[in-house]
Scaffold this motif. Structure first.
Motif, mmCIF file in Angstrom:
data_model
loop_
_atom_site.group_PDB
_atom_site.id
_atom_site.type_symbol
_atom_site.label_atom_id
_atom_site.label_comp_id
_atom_site.label_asym_id
_atom_site.label_seq_id
_atom_site.Cartn_x
_atom_site.Cartn_y
_atom_site.Cartn_z
ATOM 1 N N PHE B 175 11.342 -15.347 -13.789
ATOM 2 C CA PHE B 175 12.443 -14.578 -14.372
ATOM 3 C C PHE B 175 12.279 -13.087 -14.093
ATOM 4 O O PHE B 175 13.246 -12.340 -14.095
ATOM 5 N N ARG B 176 11.054 -12.660 -13.880
ATOM 6 C CA ARG B 176 10.830 -11.227 -13.651
ATOM 7 C C ARG B 176 11.402 -10.822 -12.300
ATOM 8 O O ARG B 176 11.089 -11.423 -11.276
ATOM 9 N N ASN B 177 12.196 -9.788 -12.314
ATOM 10 C CA ASN B 177 12.750 -9.334 -11.051
ATOM 11 C C ASN B 177 11.688 -8.779 -10.123
ATOM 12 O O ASN B 177 11.805 -8.851 -8.923
ATOM 13 N N GLU B 178 10.627 -8.233 -10.730
ATOM 14 C CA GLU B 178 9.613 -7.607 -9.886
ATOM 15 C C GLU B 178 8.823 -8.612 -9.066
ATOM 16 O O GLU B 178 8.079 -8.237 -8.166
ATOM 17 N N MET B 179 8.975 -9.904 -9.378
ATOM 18 C CA MET B 179 8.286 -10.912 -8.582
ATOM 19 C C MET B 179 8.869 -11.005 -7.170
ATOM 20 O O MET B 179 8.241 -11.513 -6.256
ATOM 21 N N GLY B 180 10.114 -10.577 -7.012
ATOM 22 C CA GLY B 180 10.708 -10.635 -5.688
ATOM 23 C C GLY B 180 11.299 -11.987 -5.330
ATOM 24 O O GLY B 180 11.373 -12.355 -4.160
ATOM 25 N N PHE B 181 11.702 -12.748 -6.329
ATOM 26 C CA PHE B 181 12.367 -14.017 -6.046
ATOM 27 C C PHE B 181 13.779 -14.034 -6.645
ATOM 28 O O PHE B 181 14.312 -15.088 -6.968
ATOM 29 N N GLY B 182 14.338 -12.857 -6.825
ATOM 30 C CA GLY B 182 15.712 -12.810 -7.287
ATOM 31 C C GLY B 182 15.893 -12.945 -8.780
ATOM 32 O O GLY B 182 17.014 -13.061 -9.244
ATOM 33 N N GLY B 183 14.802 -12.947 -9.530
ATOM 34 C CA GLY B 183 14.896 -12.971 -10.991
ATOM 35 C C GLY B 183 15.723 -14.134 -11.497
ATOM 36 O O GLY B 183 15.680 -15.237 -10.943
ATOM 37 N N ASN B 184 16.465 -13.854 -12.527
ATOM 38 C CA ASN B 184 17.283 -14.866 -13.192
ATOM 39 C C ASN B 184 18.287 -15.516 -12.248
ATOM 40 O O ASN B 184 18.554 -16.701 -12.332
ATOM 41 N N ASN B 185 18.846 -14.735 -11.328
ATOM 42 C CA ASN B 185 19.844 -15.291 -10.413
ATOM 43 C C ASN B 185 19.236 -16.244 -9.402
ATOM 44 O O ASN B 185 19.929 -17.071 -8.839
ATOM 45 N N GLY B 186 17.954 -16.071 -9.142
ATOM 46 C CA GLY B 186 17.299 -16.932 -8.172
ATOM 47 C C GLY B 186 17.828 -16.689 -6.771
ATOM 48 O O GLY B 186 18.290 -15.601 -6.438
ATOM 49 N N LEU B 187 17.769 -17.714 -5.960
ATOM 50 C CA LEU B 187 18.193 -17.603 -4.571
ATOM 51 C C LEU B 187 19.456 -18.437 -4.389
ATOM 52 O O LEU B 187 19.517 -19.583 -4.818
ATOM 53 N N THR B 188 20.453 -17.833 -3.761
ATOM 54 C CA THR B 188 21.717 -18.551 -3.597
ATOM 55 C C THR B 188 22.493 -17.967 -2.430
ATOM 56 O O THR B 188 21.992 -17.123 -1.702
ATOM 57 N N ASP B 189 23.721 -18.432 -2.269
ATOM 58 C CA ASP B 189 24.598 -17.973 -1.196
ATOM 59 C C ASP B 189 24.026 -18.304 0.177
ATOM 60 O O ASP B 189 24.117 -17.526 1.109
#
Lengths: 436, 356, 532, 255
Positions: B175-189
């Motif tokens: 969930f942390r945005n600083e992890m660099g995986f898109g945070g809550n939104n995750g990966l999409t599109d």
């Protein structure tokens, strides 16, 4: 040969089973009388987001009913098709496809969280559907298929900060839940405040997880930050359930609106109905609509809503107004185009103006955002807001923020000849991606 | 067709047969007009594909719970990690077609002002690297976690609670945005997979076929594995761990092997799930999701791989139907199923079959 | 000088007594319905000067936003929204004036500036009335938002003030106001008064002073020094505060885990519905507050036994209908109770709506206890800390000294032997589970004072609760206590450095690692069977 | 691995000053004991004397607070875990029959047959001809040849006990620890069990814990009496029964 035919029977049985199971769901909506126009409703009525989204589902149903009472659209009745994506983001994409492919809806009103919108976006683009999205969000998006009727950051955050600056605020706490909306909003605000000459030391940013419940340390830090004698305010993008413990802790540690006011972008009337508001009096919120707005259009809307929902204690809020505006814009565009076909409606809707509930007109802009006034309200003891400031003119929603380096030069324009969601004004070209 | 006969029982043969048939026929049906008798819409194909991914996940859990007696309540974590590995590859496939036209960075990094691609994103341009990671990331996590847990003999409910905490911690982290995986939104599109558009019906049909065939293959592989002495040791382990230990078997290494294997299968399921549903986000790490997997397995019947798969299909289908028609009842129904199965059907649907 | 200002106030008072009649007071009030910000102050002064006993209630209603302009007759009335209608009252006397529709009334605009103005006006009036605490509060309110007459009013008051603490507060307040003045000598004399003060207002005044261009350097330096000393003191206080925060978080963990320490720790039942039993306790509080609308405090106190009964009964039903068939099958218990938790959640959603319910905090639990200037402990947290320890002590005593406790321990250690000795083990199981569930309900009462009361309440505590019990060592109540408080303090010490999210993740990972190496927790139960 | 087992001095198990305590209660108290290679030894003692704890210590299940435990001359048992100790040549039978109920009798025995125990080997394992022969032999020894394909769960209580002993034998241990083998058996079954145990020595060493004194008398030459975690006395059954201290300890105990 024999085994092959068994196989075929097996598979066709499985397929038939799946199909009947799925058809069962919408058997009621499959009625073929009078070629109705189908309006999809994509709001969670179960799961964590049901708290907020159920109201929006009911709003759309009410709007459909009202439209039918006025004789429908193009001489055809409207028919709402409701699905429940259950607050599950992948399920949003699945249900969107269900609406567009199986139910063949002409338009969809739905989504609340950004992630749900992001999840359905590729589906709407692939199948060329129409989505009206009613919630304030971080911006940085413009799709041919989506109409953003909630506030962009420049229609909520920036006017709120302007108002507080006018009140003499010099130091800023940007407190948010750790997800995309607060992160982007705070990035924009940091850049904006810097452009207004606020020193870096006078901004304090803090992020907390979803549903954060222990605010002791953060509130103590806010107190220390605000204890320098210079006027301090908190700009809160704290989301959902975390707000209650946040405000409670503020009140208990003696932080009042007169010392350190908190301005929130996601606390509205609906959220306040679950909070003991006594300690919150005087804290602020910025929206484009408040239930307490004094206009006849608003009174009519409230009366209709209370009658529809059958509960006099219910409230109205900003995303409901956004659906009200979006629905009317769509209806007007369909009438203008003479058809519900997506491409025609996409063309017709740009420039359409409909009354908003606070007394002016809202207009659909070429970037698929709308123009509307920004209101600042202070929380009152009865869970309502007192409007203390209103922008004199409607503000136009910005798809791309002027305060972010990556998007400063981008522009969305879905009118001919440009037809582009991310036109780069310096490079003079439409960036790849959203073009068709 | 002799190889199909490897599972000695009828249920096993039927399972493989159905999966292989589905891999052929569902894609074919998807090219028929959707309103013809046998035609399937793109919606139905993705839905069936999703169900099969769940079935694979259920199979993975059954392997360790039904056979080795280890109830992991964090298997959703391995699923999600496999999904993220695939998602990262799909993000790299977007290239400069993101909204900012940045060839280096995914959109969510551009607007949060990241300057360069973090090191852990390197390599995901290559499909082979990504596929390796789909197996390796869940595998290594399972190896480390399992090694620590089994070495100190964490078992039973303690193991369950700890796996649950693991997936909870991972959820917070992602969930942390600083992890660099898109945070809550995750990966999409996502746009393409191995160079072909994800939106095309051919790709969708292909993905479904791959899922069905892989599921059949993994099922067969697990069946074969369980017929070996390793499988016997696992069952022995489930029934009387101390005895196995006093027979001289190193219990920890057996558990570790099957735990890692199961995590990898879960990872594969996640990797197949992501392109078919089009999004991966930290919600997949929710402890609730992992518990639901256990329900699939319990409903279908523990210790029979096809039972677990069946359980996943039944519950997922019921969820599709009930959340559509009676959303308020869905949790009552799910809760009731938990209760009914544990109280009255300890061997699940499979038990029903063998007693009748 | 004090004498002169006293005369001024006396004169003002006399004028006030002489001039206004009841009719002009009404006019003044009605003028509020249509007044600009500039002239509003005068109108308010006039109203205040009338010295009518209803003025305070009027100002209070105004500040709350409860004054409306009745558009039908142009009068200003007090109103309260009831559904779509408004109940109107006379703002001074409280007499009922009938009801009005939404379109008939318009709320008089209030904002923070107005509220501050009202507070100051009332505070000036209250300087000499009420008990010493109220006088101190009034003084602070005056200093927080000084107006032109504030300094004079305080000066006038100091001669009459008998109470020493209030007098000191007055002196400091006058000093603070003096810092903002022009007179350098007054500033020089006032500065030493402020030594040792750490409150925001003083520090603000010092900060402003040290920035001013028209003040001698040496005074600025002195102000600077006072500020540094205050900050140093505050840093120390912050450390104590952090410790308190940690203990407070620990007490929440303890409360949420302690019921589980009974059901899981002592009985070995994996009760995934534990969180929902907490939730039921919180809802019980809400229901009681609805039943007793006027007295949220009483409702809260009554909720403690009520929640114990409600959750305990539900626990009893769960044990009798589900768990008793599953003893010795912990994983099945886990799944079945998880099913129960889903059903309970949805039941609450269906009965009470998915929206959060608002549980009112009684006034005696609001605010904070100012231990030292700059170190205030919030009452609700303090109360919960004490409450958690009381619950713990009660449980400990129950387990140690009562017959039930003895039987519970006997059954948990050797069921067969206990039964042989005539202990009715089924009854003991049921009662123990009900006890653990009841304690969970009691925890819910406390948590309703801190967080949302909604269907998801339980979910947010279940994982933490299990970890606390396991970390402390299953079957060891003291272990649960130590685990809860050490986790609380540890998280709060980490938080400033890492932020809340990372702190939580680190604590979780640390716990997982710790339990991997010591699966028995901090205080393992060592027995012949080795425990596992 | 068992090649390092060195019994040159005729001693297979040597325990010295073992102490174990559980929250204050001393289960073993400075216990010293040795068992000769090829001996059949019985351990008796009232409840709580430390018999089961002693077996737990020998097989690596419980770590003693102090003391030493050696298998043969060189193998320090306190350094190894259960699985290694089992591979080193100590087999243990539990008080309650402990077999794998879901597996058949054959499979139960098959899993126990000595050999490499790693997961990788287990994955590729195929029984050799010699191993199949050995399996048949074990089925006969444990009297379960007719039940070979039945699930262990379906066996009678006595059959389960024999199966477990058969599994122990399949491990080819040098030392067997057997906890109350005849509890709950019919007299015929007790007799068969006694025969079976006697047939194990002197190729193997056997330590039996038992309450049934008649049974002990029928199999053991040497008996060790434990009391309060220490050895009370050691000698022949007759010596033991004549001893005043033993009688005092057992007073109230039925034997």
């Amino acid at each position: 040969m024999r085994s092959r035919s068994t196989l075929r029977i097996l598979v066709s049985r499985i397929a038939a089973l799946a199909i009947t199971a799925l058809a069962f769901l919408t058997s009621s909506t499959m009625a073929q009388t009078g070629e109705p126009i189908r309006v999809g409703v994509l709001h969670s009525v179960s799961g964590t987001m049901a708290i907020s989204e159920t109201t929006l589902k009911d709003t759309v149903l009410m709007l459909v009913e009202q439209q039918n009472a006025r004789g429908g659209l193009l001489g055809r009745p409207l028919e709402a098709v409701v699905v429940d994506p259950a607050s599950d983001w992948p399920l949003f994409a699945e249900k969107a496809r269900e609406l567009l492919v199986r139910d063949q809806v002409d338009v969809v009103f739905g989504c609340w969280t950004s992630v749900s919108r992001k999840s359905v976006l590729p589906v709407f683009e692939e199948l060329d559907g129409l989505l009206f999205y009613p919630v304030q969000y971080e911006g940085e998006e413009s799709s041919k298929n989506v109409f953003y009727t909630g506030a962009a950051p420049n229609q909520q955050a920036i006017p709120a900060v302007d108002y507080l600056m006018a009140q003499g605020i010099e130091r800023w706490v940007l407190a948010g839940t750790d997800y995309v909306y607060p992160r982007t909003t705070n990035k924009i605000l940091q850049a904006y405040l810097a452009s207004k000459g606020v020193a870096e030391d006078d901004i304090f940013v803090s992020y907390t997880p979803f549903g954060h419940s222990d605010w002791q340390s953060i509130v103590a830090e806010i107190k220390r930050f605000g204890g320098t004698g210079r006027a301090t305010a908190v700009v809160s993008t704290v989301n959902g359930d975390a707000n209650v413990p946040f405000y409670k802790e503020l009140a208990n540690q003696g932080v009042n609106a007169s010392d350190i006011p908190v301005v929130a972008f996601s606390v509205g009337e609906e959220e306040l109905s679950g909070i003991d508001t006594a300690p919150l009096v005087g804290h602020l919120a910025a929206w484009n609509y408040f239930m307490s707005v004094e206009s006849d259009a608003n009174y009519d809307f409230i009366d209709a809503w209370l009658a529809y929902i059958g509960d006099e204690d219910r409230v109205t809020n900003d995303p409901m107004e956004a659906h009200y505006i979006g629905f009317n814009m769509w209806a007007k565009a369909v009438e203008k185009a003479g058809t519900t076909a997506a491409p025609a409606v996409q063309d017709a809707i740009i420039g359409v103006s409909v009354p908003n509930l606070s007394g002016g007109m809202a207009t659909m802009l070429p970037n698929h955002h709308i123009s509307k006034p920004v209101l600042i309200g202070e929380i009152l003891d009865d869970g309502q807001f007192q409007v203390v400031f209103e922008t004199p003119e409607p503000i136009e929603g910005d798809a791309w923020s002027d305060y972010l380096p990556g998007s400063r030069d981008l522009q969305a324009d879905w009118t001919a000849p440009r037809h582009c969601g991310n036109y780069h004004t310096v490079e003079q070209r439409c960036l790849a991606g959203d073009t068709d | 067709m002799k190889w199909i006969a490897i599972p000695p029982d009828r249920a096993g043969r039927v399972t493989v047969l159905v999966l292989v048939a589905a891999a052929v026929l569902v894609p074919l049906a998807s090219f028929l007009p959707a309103d013809s008798a046998l035609g399937l819409s793109s919606y139905t194909v993705s839905l069936l594909g999703k169900y099969l991914c769940f079935a694979m996940l259920a199979l993975a859990l059954d392997l360790i719970w039904g056979y080795a007696g280890l109830l992991s309540l964090g298997h959703g974590a391995f699923f999600a990690l496999g999904g993220y590995a695939m998602g990262m590859y799909l993000m790299r496939q977007i290239g400069d077609r993101g909204v900012y036209g940045n060839p280096e960075l995914p959109d969510f990094m551009v607007f949060l002002d990241w300057q360069s691609l973090p090191w852990y994103w390197w390599g995901f341009d290559s499909v082979y690297f990504a596929l390796a990671m789909v197996l390796l990331i869940p595998g290594i996590l399972a190896l480390v976690f399992g090694w620590l847990a089994f070495r100190s003999r964490v078992s039973g409910v303690y193991f369950s609670i700890m796996t649950q905490s693991l997936t909870f911690a991972l959820m917070l982290a992602f969930f942390r945005n600083e992890m660099g995986f898109g945070g809550n939104n995750g990966l999409t599109d996502f746009k393409d997979i191995v160079g072909v558009s994800l939106q095309s019906p051919q790709t969708r049909a292909g993905l479904f076929a791959v899922t069905a065939l892989l599921l059949a293959l993994i099922y067969l592989g697990c069946r074969v594995l369980l017929e070996t002495r390793l499988g016997r040791v696992l069952i022995a382990l489930r029934d009387d761990e101390a005895r196995v230990r006093f027979l001289g078997y190193s219990v920890a290494s057996f558990k570790l092997v099957v735990f890692v294997l199961s995590a990898m299968i879960a990872g594969v399921a996640g990797a197949l799930y992501v392109p078919q549903v089009g999004i991966i986000n930290p919600g997949e790490f929710q402890p609730l999701n992992s518990i639901e997997i256990a329900i699939w397995v319990a409903v279908g019947g523990r210790g029979t791989l096809h039972g677990a798969m069946l359980g996943a299909l039944v519950i997922a289908l019921a969820e599709t139907i009930l959340t559509g028609s009676l959303p308020e009842l869905w949790l009552f129904a799910l809760g009731g199923v938990f209760l009914a199965v544990t109280l009255f059907l300890p061997r699940g649907l499979m038990g029903l079959r063998s007693t009748s | 000088m004090p004498l002169r200002s006293f005369a001024f106030w006396l004169g003002l008072l006399l004028c006030a007594l002489a001039l206004p009649t009841a009719a002009s007071l009404r006019d003044d009030i009605n003028r509020l319905g249509d007044v600009s910000n500039d002239t509003r102050g005068e109108v308010l002064q006039d109203i205040l000067a009338s010295d009518h006993p209803g003025v305070e209630a009027l100002f209070d209603a105004y500040g709350r936003g409860a004054l409306y302009l009745d558009r039908r007759n142009g009068t200003v009335v007090q109103g309260e929204r009831k559904g779509a209608r408004y109940e109107l009252r006379d703002p001074l006397t409280g007499d009922e004036l009938g009801v009005a529709g939404r379109r008939d009334v318009r709320r008089l605009r209030v904002d923070n500036n107005l509220r501050e103005e009202l507070d100051t006006l009332l505070a000036l009036r209250q300087l000499g009335t009420g008990d010493p605490d109220a006088r101190v509060a009034a003084i602070r309110a005056v200093v927080a938002a000084p107006t032109s007459g504030s300094a004079a009013a305080l000066q006038a008051r100091i001669a009459q003030e008998a109470d020493l603490t209030v007098r000191e507060e007055l002196e400091v307040a006058i000093g603070v106001l003096a810092l903002a003045g022009e007179d350098i000598d007054v500033i020089r004399r006032s500065l030493p008064l402020l030594a040792g003060r750490t409150d925001i207002i003083t520090r603000g005044a010092l900060a402003t002073l040290s920035q001013r261009a028209d003040v001698p350097k040496e005074l600025k330096r002195q102000a600077q020094k006072l500020m540094t000393r205050a900050e140093e003191k505050l840093r120390w206080l912050a450390r104590i505060e952090a410790l308190f925060f940690g203990l407070s978080l620990g007490s929440v963990l303890l409360l949420s885990a302690i019921g589980l320490a009974i059901t899981f720790g002592v009985m070995g039942v994996i009760n995934m519905a534990h969180g929902e039993l907490i939730m039921l306790g919180a809802y019980t509080t809400w229901v009681l507050q609805q039943v007793l609308p006027g007295s949220p405090g009483l409702a809260l106190v009554l909720a403690i036994p009520a929640a114990f009964l409600v959750s305990g009964l539900v626990g009893l039903v769960i044990e009798r209908s589900v768990i008793r068939f599953l003893y010795g099958r912990p994983l099945e218990t886990l799944l079945a109770t998880f099913g129960v938790s889903l059903v309970l959640q949805q039941a609450v959603r269906s009965i009470f709506s998915p929206l959060n319910r608002s549980v009112v905090t009684p006034s005696w639990l609001s605010g904070s206890w100012e231990l030292l200037p700059g170190l205030a402990l919030t009452y609700n947290r303090l109360a919960i800390l004490v409450f958690s320890l009381a619950v713990f002590a009660a449980l400990l005593a129950l387990m140690r000294y009562t017959r039930l406790g003895l039987q519970v321990r006997a059954v948990s250690q050797n069921r067969a032997m206990a039964r042989a000795l005539g202990v009715r083990s089924h009854r003991v199981d049921a009662l123990t589970f009900a006890l653990g569930s009841g304690v969970a309900g009691v925890a819910g009462v406390a948590l309703s004072q801190l967080t949302n009361v909604g269907p998801n309440l339980g979910q947010s505590y279940i994982i933490d609760s299990f970890l606390v019990v396991v970390f402390g060592g299953v079957g060891n109540l003291w272990g649960t206590l130590v685990a809860a408080f050490s986790l609380g303090v540890f998280s709060k010490l980490l938080e400033p450095a890492t932020g809340a999210v990372l702190a939580k993740i680190l604590v979780l990972l640390g716990l997982i690692l710790f339990l991997q190496s010591r699966p028995q927790g901090l205080f393992p139960r060592r027995g012949r069977d080795g425990g596992t | 691995m068992s090649s390092v087992l060195d019994t040159d001095h005729g001693v297979i198990l040597y325990l010295e000053n073992l102490s174990v305590s559980f929250s204050g209660f001393k289960a073993l108290n400075e216990l010293t004991l040795s068992v000769d290679d090829g001996e059949l030894r019985c351990l008796i003692g009232p409840n709580g004397a430390g018999k089961t704890t002693l077996m737990d210590v020998i097989t690596g299940r419980t770590r003693p607070d102090s003391g030493r435990a050696y298998l043969g001359q060189r193998i320090d048992l306190l350094q190894e875990d259960e699985a290694t100790i089992a591979r080193l040549g100590i087999g243990r039978k539990f008080q309650k029959p402990s077999v794998f109920p879901c597996l058949s009798v054959r499979e139960n025995l098959g899993l126990s047959i000595a050999g490499n125990r790693s997961p990788w080997q287990a994955m590729r394992y195929r029984a050799s001809a010699a191993e199949r022969e050995r399996l048949d032999e074990l089925l006969v020894t444990s009297g379960l040849a007719d039940e070979r394909d039945r699930a262990a769960a379906d066996l009678s209580h006595g059959q389960k006990q024999w199966l477990e002993i058969g599994m122990l034998l399949a491990q080819e241990p040098r030392l067997l620890l057997i906890d109350e083998p005849v509890a709950g058996m019919t007299p015929q079954e007790v007799e068969r069990t006694a025969q079976l145990l006697r047939s194990l020595v002197p190729e193997r060493s056997v330590v039996v814990v038992e309450h049934d004194m008649a049974f002990v008398r029928s199999i053991a030459r040497r008996v060790t009496v434990l009391h309060e975690g220490a050895v009370l006395m050691e000698g022949s059954m007759d010596d033991v029964q004549a001893d005043a201290r033993v009688r005092e300890v057992y007073l109230g105990e039925s034997c």
